[in-house]
Design an enzyme around this catalytic site. Structure first.
Site, mmCIF file in Angstrom:
data_model
loop_
_atom_site.group_PDB
_atom_site.id
_atom_site.type_symbol
_atom_site.label_atom_id
_atom_site.label_comp_id
_atom_site.label_asym_id
_atom_site.label_seq_id
_atom_site.Cartn_x
_atom_site.Cartn_y
_atom_site.Cartn_z
ATOM 1 N N ALA A 1 0.809 -1.220 0.000
ATOM 2 C CA ALA A 1 0.000 0.000 0.000
ATOM 3 C C ALA A 1 0.838 1.264 0.000
ATOM 4 C CB ALA A 1 -0.937 -0.004 1.210
ATOM 5 N N THR B 1 0.252 5.479 -1.728
ATOM 6 C CA THR B 1 -0.289 6.568 -0.914
ATOM 7 C C THR B 1 -0.062 7.935 -1.556
ATOM 8 O OG1 THR B 1 1.733 6.523 0.414
ATOM 9 C CG2 THR B 1 -0.158 5.315 1.272
ATOM 10 N N GLN C 1 0.598 -6.423 -3.778
ATOM 11 C CA GLN C 1 -0.495 -6.667 -2.848
ATOM 12 C C GLN C 1 -1.638 -5.675 -3.098
ATOM 13 O OE1 GLN C 1 2.656 -6.511 0.418
ATOM 14 N NE2 GLN C 1 1.150 -7.849 1.378
ATOM 15 N N HIS D 1 -3.752 -9.957 -4.712
ATOM 16 C CA HIS D 1 -5.069 -9.752 -4.107
ATOM 17 C C HIS D 1 -6.121 -9.337 -5.137
ATOM 18 C CE1 HIS D 1 -2.675 -8.950 -0.153
ATOM 19 N NE2 HIS D 1 -2.876 -10.232 -0.372
ATOM 20 N N CYS E 1 -21.228 -18.074 -11.666
ATOM 21 C CA CYS E 1 -20.740 -18.602 -12.944
ATOM 22 C C CYS E 1 -19.327 -18.123 -13.272
ATOM 23 C CB CYS E 1 -21.692 -18.234 -14.080
ATOM 24 S SG CYS E 1 -21.634 -16.497 -14.592
ATOM 25 N N CYS F 1 -25.388 -10.505 -11.838
ATOM 26 C CA CYS F 1 -24.689 -10.954 -13.038
ATOM 27 C C CYS F 1 -25.652 -10.969 -14.224
ATOM 28 C CB CYS F 1 -24.109 -12.349 -12.799
ATOM 29 S SG CYS F 1 -23.342 -13.087 -14.254
ATOM 30 N N CYS G 1 -25.990 -14.961 -15.465
ATOM 31 C CA CYS G 1 -26.746 -15.984 -14.739
ATOM 32 C C CYS G 1 -27.580 -15.448 -13.593
ATOM 33 C CB CYS G 1 -25.792 -17.063 -14.214
ATOM 34 S SG CYS G 1 -24.793 -16.509 -12.800
ATOM 35 N N ASN H 1 10.621 1.014 3.134
ATOM 36 C CA ASN H 1 9.379 1.121 3.895
ATOM 37 C C ASN H 1 9.582 2.072 5.067
ATOM 38 O OD1 ASN H 1 6.603 0.028 4.074
ATOM 39 N ND2 ASN H 1 7.258 -0.583 6.119
ATOM 40 N N ILE I 1 9.068 6.925 -0.294
ATOM 41 C CA ILE I 1 9.137 6.036 -1.455
ATOM 42 C C ILE I 1 9.169 6.826 -2.765
ATOM 43 C CG2 ILE I 1 7.847 4.276 -2.741
ATOM 44 C CD1 ILE I 1 6.862 3.249 -0.004
#
Length: 259
Positions: A25, A29, A104, A124, A135, A157, A160, A223, A241
């Site tokens: 994440a 940001t 992620q 993810h 379906c 959907c 279906c 990080n 970052i």
């Protein structure tokens, strides 16, 4: 030289090392997408909001689904644009360096920045598509949101009539084993493995950093906060970052082309 003699074959181009980038994440940001899992993230501040992305609650309660669709309408992911970090990753790939992104995130910003989709593994899933829980038909999120705006609070959907959900991995769902298996192979093959904007606490994604280190990769962590893998890293960078990653990747591109 006779007609049967040949000039020596040119030396093959030097092989460039595979760079794997696990992004969390924190890389998004700067694009205006909040960290939902962090210390001040939405899931911690509002436990009720977690139900909106919990599979069993979503499937059982039409009101939860209606609230989820309203949340999707307001999601910052659809307004967000790639930032300098995403662009630096795509620039590294364009330099000729073999790059694979394992993310992620579900925002699709790596692809919008120019990374080829086939080189991005979305652990993810993606918020930019919807899938039918019955379906498994898949379609664009934009089309589903247009139906919500037009007055369908919980669109079904069109194939279906089943319940639609975003093509993300909700709480209570398993990761796609094929995507995870490919990510594991990338981690084992990488010669440089960067973990960027991730706490390295959510499994099984976090374990990829350890797998890479076990197989001889140079592990670099970018990080803001400490991670459980800092003591295994060759380098830990605590700088923002958006400025640190472009410098790091541009250096990698330069050193790779010089080998």
């Amino acid at each position: 030289m006779t007609g049967t003699e040949h000039s020596p074959a040119p030396d093959p181009a030097p092989r460039r090392p595979l760079v794997a980038i696990l992004s969390g994440a924190g890389i998004s940001t700067d694009s205006g997408i909040p960290d939902y899992r962090g210390p001040n993230g939405l899931w911690r501040r509002d436990p009720e909001a977690e139900k909106l992305v919990t599979y069993d609650a979503y499937m059982a309660d039409p009101e939860i689904r209606r609230r989820s669709w309203r949340m999707r309408l307001e999601s910052p992911a659809f307004r967000a644009r790639p930032n300098a970090a995403h662009e630096a990753v795509a620039r590294l790939e364009r330099s000729g360096t073999p790059v694979r992104v394992i993310t992620q995130n579900v925002d699709g910003l790596h692809q919008l920045a120019g990374m080829p989709a086939r080189k991005v593994l979305e652990l993810h899933g993606t918020v930019r598509a919807v899938t039918c829980t019955r379906c498994h038909a898949r379609s664009a999120m934009e089309e589903a949101l247009e139906r919500v705006v037009a007055g369908e609070p919980d669109p079904a959907c069109l194939v279906c009539g089943g319940i639609l959900k975003s093509a993300t991995v909700m709480f209570g769902e398993r990761l796609d084993p094929q995507v995870l298996g490919t990510a594991l192979g990338v981690a084992k093959a990488a010669e440089v493995f960067l973990a960027v904007g991730t706490t390295l606490q959510v499994q099984p994604a976090a374990s990829l950093a350890g797998v890479a280190a076990d197989h001889g990769a140079r592990l670099i962590i970018v990080n803001a906060e400490p991670t459980p893998y800092d003591d295994r890293a060759d380098r830990v960078i605590r700088e923002p970052i958006g400025s640190a990653l472009p410098r790091l990747l541009d250096d990698l591109a330069g050193s790779s082309s010089a080998t």
